[in-house]
Design a protein around this motif. Structure first.
Motif, PDB file in Angstrom:
ATOM      1  N   MET A   1      22.466  35.001  80.489  1.00 56.71           N
ATOM      2  CA  MET A   1      23.753  34.855  81.135  1.00 56.71           C
ATOM      3  C   MET A   1      23.504  34.370  82.563  1.00 56.71           C
ATOM      4  SD  MET A   1      26.855  37.643  81.534  1.00 56.71           S
ATOM      5  CE  MET A   1      26.062  38.623  80.316  1.00 56.71           C
ATOM      6  N   LEU A   2      24.326  33.483  82.993  1.00 54.58           N
ATOM      7  CA  LEU A   2      24.214  32.979  84.359  1.00 54.58           C
ATOM      8  C   LEU A   2      24.766  34.031  85.309  1.00 54.58           C
ATOM      9  CD1 LEU A   2      25.451  29.343  83.731  1.00 54.58           C
ATOM     10  CD2 LEU A   2      23.105  30.134  83.948  1.00 54.58           C
ATOM     11  N   ASP A   3      24.120  34.171  86.433  1.00 48.40           N
ATOM     12  CA  ASP A   3      24.534  35.206  87.371  1.00 48.40           C
ATOM     13  C   ASP A   3      25.868  34.914  88.031  1.00 48.40           C
ATOM     14  OD1 ASP A   3      22.366  36.882  86.940  1.00 48.40           O
ATOM     15  OD2 ASP A   3      21.136  35.801  88.394  1.00 48.40           O
ATOM     16  N   ASN A   4      26.039  33.681  88.477  1.00 46.95           N
ATOM     17  CA  ASN A   4      27.220  33.408  89.281  1.00 46.95           C
ATOM     18  C   ASN A   4      27.651  31.951  89.116  1.00 46.95           C
ATOM     19  OD1 ASN A   4      29.227  33.905  91.079  1.00 46.95           O
ATOM     20  ND2 ASN A   4      27.940  33.854  92.893  1.00 46.95           N
TER      21      ASN A   4
ATOM     22  N   CYS B   1      27.513  20.083  87.456  1.00 44.51           N
ATOM     23  CA  CYS B   1      27.631  19.736  86.036  1.00 44.51           C
ATOM     24  C   CYS B   1      26.379  19.067  85.474  1.00 44.51           C
ATOM     25  CB  CYS B   1      28.852  18.852  85.813  1.00 44.51           C
ATOM     26  SG  CYS B   1      30.411  19.757  85.974  1.00 44.51           S
ATOM     27  N   SER B   2      25.454  18.654  86.312  1.00 41.72           N
ATOM     28  CA  SER B   2      24.218  18.069  85.793  1.00 41.72           C
ATOM     29  C   SER B   2      23.378  19.114  85.055  1.00 41.72           C
ATOM     30  CB  SER B   2      23.400  17.427  86.919  1.00 41.72           C
ATOM     31  OG  SER B   2      22.894  18.411  87.798  1.00 41.72           O
ATOM     32  N   HIS B   3      23.694  20.389  85.247  1.00 38.32           N
ATOM     33  CA  HIS B   3      22.988  21.476  84.571  1.00 38.32           C
ATOM     34  C   HIS B   3      23.721  21.937  83.315  1.00 38.32           C
ATOM     35  CE1 HIS B   3      20.320  21.923  87.995  1.00 38.32           C
ATOM     36  NE2 HIS B   3      21.372  21.944  88.777  1.00 38.32           N
ATOM     37  N   ALA B   4      24.859  21.357  83.026  1.00 43.25           N
ATOM     38  CA  ALA B   4      25.729  21.840  81.955  1.00 43.25           C
ATOM     39  C   ALA B   4      25.034  21.856  80.599  1.00 43.25           C
ATOM     40  CB  ALA B   4      27.007  21.013  81.887  1.00 43.25           C
ATOM     41  N   GLY B   5      24.310  20.826  80.257  1.00 40.99           N
ATOM     42  CA  GLY B   5      23.658  20.762  78.946  1.00 40.99           C
ATOM     43  C   GLY B   5      22.726  21.934  78.711  1.00 40.99           C
ATOM     44  N   ASP B   6      21.842  22.172  79.656  1.00 38.07           N
ATOM     45  CA  ASP B   6      20.889  23.276  79.527  1.00 38.07           C
ATOM     46  C   ASP B   6      21.592  24.626  79.590  1.00 38.07           C
ATOM     47  OD1 ASP B   6      18.724  21.553  79.294  1.00 38.07           O
ATOM     48  OD2 ASP B   6      18.277  21.605  81.441  1.00 38.07           O
ATOM     49  N   ASP B   7      22.528  24.759  80.518  1.00 41.83           N
ATOM     50  CA  ASP B   7      23.228  26.034  80.676  1.00 41.83           C
ATOM     51  C   ASP B   7      24.045  26.379  79.437  1.00 41.83           C
ATOM     52  OD1 ASP B   7      22.143  26.342  83.196  1.00 41.83           O
ATOM     53  OD2 ASP B   7      23.963  25.738  84.260  1.00 41.83           O
ATOM     54  N   LEU B   8      24.755  25.389  78.885  1.00 41.56           N
ATOM     55  CA  LEU B   8      25.553  25.646  77.685  1.00 41.56           C
ATOM     56  C   LEU B   8      24.657  26.030  76.515  1.00 41.56           C
ATOM     57  CD1 LEU B   8      28.245  22.853  77.926  1.00 41.56           C
ATOM     58  CD2 LEU B   8      28.643  25.319  78.028  1.00 41.56           C
ATOM     59  N   HIS B   9      23.540  25.367  76.383  1.00 41.87           N
ATOM     60  CA  HIS B   9      22.604  25.689  75.306  1.00 41.87           C
ATOM     61  C   HIS B   9      22.134  27.143  75.429  1.00 41.87           C
ATOM     62  CE1 HIS B   9      19.538  25.066  72.263  1.00 41.87           C
ATOM     63  NE2 HIS B   9      18.645  25.553  73.095  1.00 41.87           N
ATOM     64  N   GLN B  10      21.745  27.523  76.625  1.00 43.43           N
ATOM     65  CA  GLN B  10      21.259  28.879  76.873  1.00 43.43           C
ATOM     66  C   GLN B  10      22.359  29.917  76.607  1.00 43.43           C
ATOM     67  OE1 GLN B  10      19.883  29.547  80.881  1.00 43.43           O
ATOM     68  NE2 GLN B  10      20.069  31.759  80.678  1.00 43.43           N
ATOM     69  N   LEU B  11      23.563  29.664  77.121  1.00 43.71           N
ATOM     70  CA  LEU B  11      24.662  30.603  76.936  1.00 43.71           C
ATOM     71  C   LEU B  11      25.037  30.745  75.467  1.00 43.71           C
ATOM     72  CD1 LEU B  11      26.872  29.514  79.966  1.00 43.71           C
ATOM     73  CD2 LEU B  11      25.697  31.714  79.715  1.00 43.71           C
TER      74      LEU B  11
END
Length: 64
Positions: A1-4, A11-21
Motif C-alpha cells: 500500500m502506498l503511504d501517502n 502519474c509517471s509512476h501509475a503503471g508500477d503503483d497500480l500493479h503493486q496495489l
C-alpha cells in the motif's frame, strides 16, 4: 500500500503503483478474511487505485 497519495501525484509512476496495489488487493482478498482490519485495508487499497485512475485519466477497463 502506498503511504501517502497527494493531489500532486506523479502519474509517471501509475503503471508500477497500480500493479503493486492490485497485487496487494488480490492477495488480501484471496485470504478470505472478513475482519474489520482487513476490510479497512481493502477499502484503502481500492480508494488508492481509484485515486490513481481518476488523477491520471486511466480507463479502468484497460487494466486487465
Amino acid at each position: 500500500m502506498l503511504d501517502n497519495l497527494e493531489s500532486n501525484y506523479d502519474c509517471s509512476h501509475a503503471g508500477d503503483d497500480l500493479h503493486q496495489l492490485k497485487q496487494e488487493l488480490a492477495a488480501l482478498r484471496g485470504r478470505g478474511s472478513e475482519d474489520p482490519q482487513s476490510q479497512e485495508t481493502i477499502n484503502r487499497l481500492e480508494n488508492q487505485i481509484n485515486f490513481i485512475l481518476n488523477k491520471c485519466g486511466i480507463n479502468p477497463s484497460s487494466l486487465t
